[in-house]
Design an enzyme around this catalytic site. Structure first.
Site, PDB file in Angstrom:
ATOM      1  CG  ASP A 268       9.012   1.807   1.487  1.00 51.15           C
ATOM      2  OD1 ASP A 268       8.651   1.477   0.304  1.00 51.15           O
ATOM      3  OD2 ASP A 268       8.992   2.716   2.123  1.00 51.15           O
TER       4      ASP A 268
HETATM    5  C1  NOJ Z   1       8.669   3.942  -1.397  1.00 54.70           C
HETATM    6  C2  NOJ Z   1       7.670   4.682  -0.329  1.00 54.70           C
HETATM    7  O1  NOJ Z   1       7.910   4.913   0.921  1.00 54.70           O
HETATM    8  C3  NOJ Z   1       6.506   3.768  -0.147  1.00 54.70           C
HETATM    9  O2  NOJ Z   1       5.551   4.575   0.530  1.00 54.70           O
HETATM   10  C4  NOJ Z   1       5.838   3.260  -1.544  1.00 54.70           C
HETATM   11  O3  NOJ Z   1       4.681   2.384  -1.496  1.00 54.70           O
HETATM   12  C5  NOJ Z   1       7.019   2.523  -2.489  1.00 54.70           C
HETATM   13  N1  NOJ Z   1       8.301   3.473  -2.418  1.00 54.70           N
HETATM   14  C6  NOJ Z   1       6.467   1.925  -3.741  1.00 54.70           C
HETATM   15  O4  NOJ Z   1       6.146   3.084  -4.646  1.00 54.70           O
END
Ligand code: NOJ
Length: 768
Positions: A268
């Site tokens: 993430d």
């Molecule tokens: C953080 C989020 O937790 C995740 O779900 C997301 O896909 C990414 N950012 C990219 O935007």
């Protein structure tokens, strides 16, 4: 009753801090079954790559020519174009000319596997048309441990079985359309409070014992892996005090070992804290180079990461690309439709005309009718009489917001640690309960996208009124509106908003509740519609005699108003069922607040999951707490009868332990029942099967089938119970086990509306 081996979570005694033991080495992808061809192709290509080229596949790079949330490196020498990665939940984010599908929670409320698959296919086609190789979804975590969770609406349900089934359908849909699914967030990502480290405070540690991990939080990920999910995103939080993205027990041990996951594990955004995550099984870092950056090749040279590990990363990533057919010459160039919208661009229209009925049907299917009182001798509040003479519409949620979701123009991305600190401390951008600027069709940030239009409730009602000759009154701003005494019905629209980055403040807000009560005081036929990005309590007004009907309308996507009108007027029947328990009081939930709130002096927030699997209806049932509306509940304009339960085998099954994951999916028992539409109009019933497993909650969902039935029509619903469905996780033996004992089988219309009961008997026997 919980057995603890691999992790210890002893909150009160504080005798031990939960730990996650290291598991090494990282299993190499095997490429068996559906993965065989993709692995063969991937291995061929990877064999030709230098170490630097392989490392380039495993990280993100800035690209000025698109707004993808992430872009991998490419290998021009071998003609490999790289990949664009992008969000997510209800459609392609931060771009134009796409559709806004019903959000996860709405899909959960539909309990409709087929519609969920079709939504996945059409949404997948839109990602593909935009040149998005990897769709950053669907979402199996958070499941919804705390009802206040800011992202609960991105997933389908707090119930692992329902979540697992709908995640599997979505993944199959995406990947059938040629897009790599990214099942997220692995694992225990159950709250936004302390979701990331900031100012020297670590991210929350979800301290989960091994049995709870398997039977609850891992369960939907198992379905995703079984459905062929080609990638999985690890989460921001820690699990048993190790960051998820460097948690070798979870990635190497559970995901790649126990579940034999052959796809790749992606970071993430910015969740990497340690180069050693490579050895823990992490395969790709985003959005840039993370802590491995150029250092991954360096680490190989100095021996801290083996080259075979990097080869395995690259192979897994390329195998995913081959698995869904992205080697096809007609796959669009990565990010081709993802231009910066503030610059002149030729928009790529990704919408498929054939998706329109799926969008509308999906919007209809997630509305749950929870109250529908008699207003005359035999007539209920809904559906409306054919041509109501006068309708009065109230509430901030009835009309379109004044500004279109800015997410179309700005990729908000992730928060800086400073913002995060402020948010959890409640000093900045603190999130209110209701979004008062207009109707909501989706929650906020990564799970959201910009719709082509919003069919809002008031416009849709007016369009119908123009045809019918209905007189419409509206006042969307007054907290105490005047009501025309000739109103056939009053409609009050309120909402409950939630967003990534913040947990909610509560499950209802006083201003919205007061508005409902004031309208109800003046209007004998008040219908309340709640758009809700999560659980929204109704007890302040649900028993008011003038509140004649109530609809939990969740997050329907672009066709919100059109869908609602079809339901209000009886063109379609309500078929949604609650994918959560709606309590009478906040305190009725076994877990309520996110952990760590108000404990500002900690540097290492500990979230002890001492409730085990006793969440939502499992806890209400076990503790005998009466909900307002139980899990699985929802009204219809017709009635359904259940009959003719049959169970096979009738003779006892033998207790046994599973041999690896493969035979977990073998069918051990079959259950059938007949469902009949005994009312006067067509409708869909959601027949539900709950199982009483020994040494477990009284009932657990283990099957559901949605069946359309004309008046008088009957259908047989069939449920197949797999070995996993009957099993518990044996912590000592580290395996799934079918215990000897009696297993009550409940088939009915909700978790508390049981219509048929049978018993499966499992006798002591030879191990399978
Ligand atoms: C953080 C989020 O937790 C995740 O779900 C997301 O896909 C990414 N950012 C990219 O935007």
């Amino acid at each position: 009753m919980r057995s603890v081996l691999y992790s210890l979570a002893l909150p009160l005694a504080a005798a031990a801090i939960a730990v996650s033991p290291p598991v090494h080495p990282s299993p190499e992808g095997k490429g068996t079954g559906r993965w065989a061809d993709a692995y063969a192709s991937a291995r061929r290509l990877v064999r030709q790559m230098t170490l630097e080229e392989k490392a380039n596949l495993t990280r993100g790079f800035t690209r000025g020519d698109n707004v993808c949330a992430g872009n991998t490196g490419s290998v021009p020498r071998l003609g490999w174009p790289g990949m664009c990665l992008h969000d997510a939940g209800n459609g392609v984010r931060a771009t134009d000319m796409v559709s806004s599908y019903p959000a996860g929670l709405h899909v959960g409320a539909s309990w409709d596997k087929n519609l969920t698959y079709q939504r996945g296919v059409y949404m997948g086609k839109e990602f593909r048309a935009k040149g998005v190789n990897i769709a950053l979804g669907p979402n199996a975590g958070p499941l919804g441990r705390t009802p206040l969770g800011g992202r609960n609406w991105e997933g389908f349900s707090v119930d692992p079985y329902l979540s697992g089934q709908l995640n599997a359908e979505t993944i199959t849909g995406y990947q059938d359309a040629g897009v790599i699914a990214n099942l997220k967030h692995f694992i225990g990502n159950e709250q936004e409070t302390y979701r990331r480290p900031y100012f020297g405070v670590e991210a929350a540690s979800s301290n989960i014992d091994d049995r709870t991990l398997h039977e609850y939080y891992l369960w939907p990920f198992m379905d995703g892996v079984q459905a062929g999910a080609a990638s999985i995103m690890c989460s921001y939080n820690r699990v048993n005090n190790t960051y998820s993205c460097e948690n070798s027990r979870l990635i190497n041990g559970v995901l790649k070992g126990e579940l034999a996951f052959d796809g790749f594990v992606m970071l993430d955004w910015n969740a990497q804290h340690n180069l050693d995550s490579a050895n823990a099984g992490l395969d790709m870092v985003m959005p840039l180079g993370g802590s491995w950056g150029q250092n991954l090749t360096q680490a190989v040279r100095n021996g801290s990461v083996s080259e075979s590990r990097v080869t395995d990363m690259a192979t897994r990533i390329l195998a995913a690309w081959y698995l869904v057919g992205q080697d096809s010459p007609d796959f669009p160039p990565p990010g081709v439709g993802m231009k910066n919208l503030t610059q002149p661009h030729d928009p790529v229209d990704a919408r498929v005309p054939a998706s329109k009925p799926v969008l509308l049907a999906g919007a209809v299917a997630g509305h749950v009718l929870v109250k529908n009182a008699l207003v005359e001798d035999t007539r209920r509040a809904l559906p409306f009489a054919a041509r109501p003479a006068m309708l009065s519409v109230f509430g901030y949620d009835a009309s379109v917001p004044p500004t279109k979701n800015t997410d179309a123009l700005f990729q908000l991305g992730y928060m800086s640690s400073q913002e995060m600190g402020q948010a959890v401390l409640g000093t900045a951008r603190h999130f209110d309960q209701a979004a008062r600027g207009g109707t909501i069709v989706v929650g906020g940030r990564a799970g959201a996208n910009a719709p082509p239009y919003i069919s809002d409730p008031l416009s849709a009602i007016q369009r119908r009124a123009a045809v019918d000759g209905t007189w419409v009154n509206w006042d969307l701003t007054s907290p105490d509106p005047d009501v025309n005494g000739a109103s056939s019905a009053c409609l009050v629209f309120i909402n409950a908003m939630a967003t990534e980055g913040w947990d909610r403040d509560g499950l209802h807000d006083d201003a919205s509740d007061a508005l409902v009560l004031r309208v109800a005081a003046k209007c004998a036929n008040t219908v309340v519609v709640v758009h809700a990005a999560g659980i929204r309590l109704v007890d302040r007004w649900i028993e008011h005699p003038n509140v004649t009907a109530a609809v939990l309308a969740h997050l329907p996507g672009q066709d919100s108003g059109a869908a609602l009108v079809r339901l209000l007027y009886g063109d379609d029947n309500f078929s949604g069922r609650l994918p959560y328990t709606l309590a009478r009081n906040e305190s009725d939930y076994s877990v309520y607040a996110p952990c760590g709130r108000g404990r500002d002096n900690t540097t290492s927030p500990q979230c002890d999951y001492t409730e085990g699997v006793y969440l939502d209806y499992r806890a209400f049932d076990a503790r005998n707490v009466t909900p307002r509306y139980e899990f699985g509940f929802g009204l219809s304009y017709t009635t359904f009868d259940y009959s003719a339960l049959s169970l096979a085998p009738e003779a006892g099954l033998c207790a046994s332990a599973g041999n690896g994951t493969a035979d977990l999916w073998a069918t051990l028992a079959r259950v059938e029942a007949t469902v009949t539409n005994s009312g006067a109009v067509a409708g869909d019933e959601v027949a539900q099967l709950y199982l009483g497993i020994p040494d477990s909650p009284p009932k657990q969902l283990r099957g559901f089938e949605k069946v359309p039935l004309r008046p008088g029509e009957s259908a047989t619903v069939r449920f197949e119970l797999t070995r996993r469905d009957l099993s518990v996780w044996d912590v000592t033996g580290q395996r799934w086990v079918v215990q000897a004992g009696t297993y009550p089988v409940y088939v009915g219309a909700s978790s508390r509306d049981v219509r048929l009961t049978g018993t499966l008997v499992v006798v002591e026997g030879a191990s399978a």
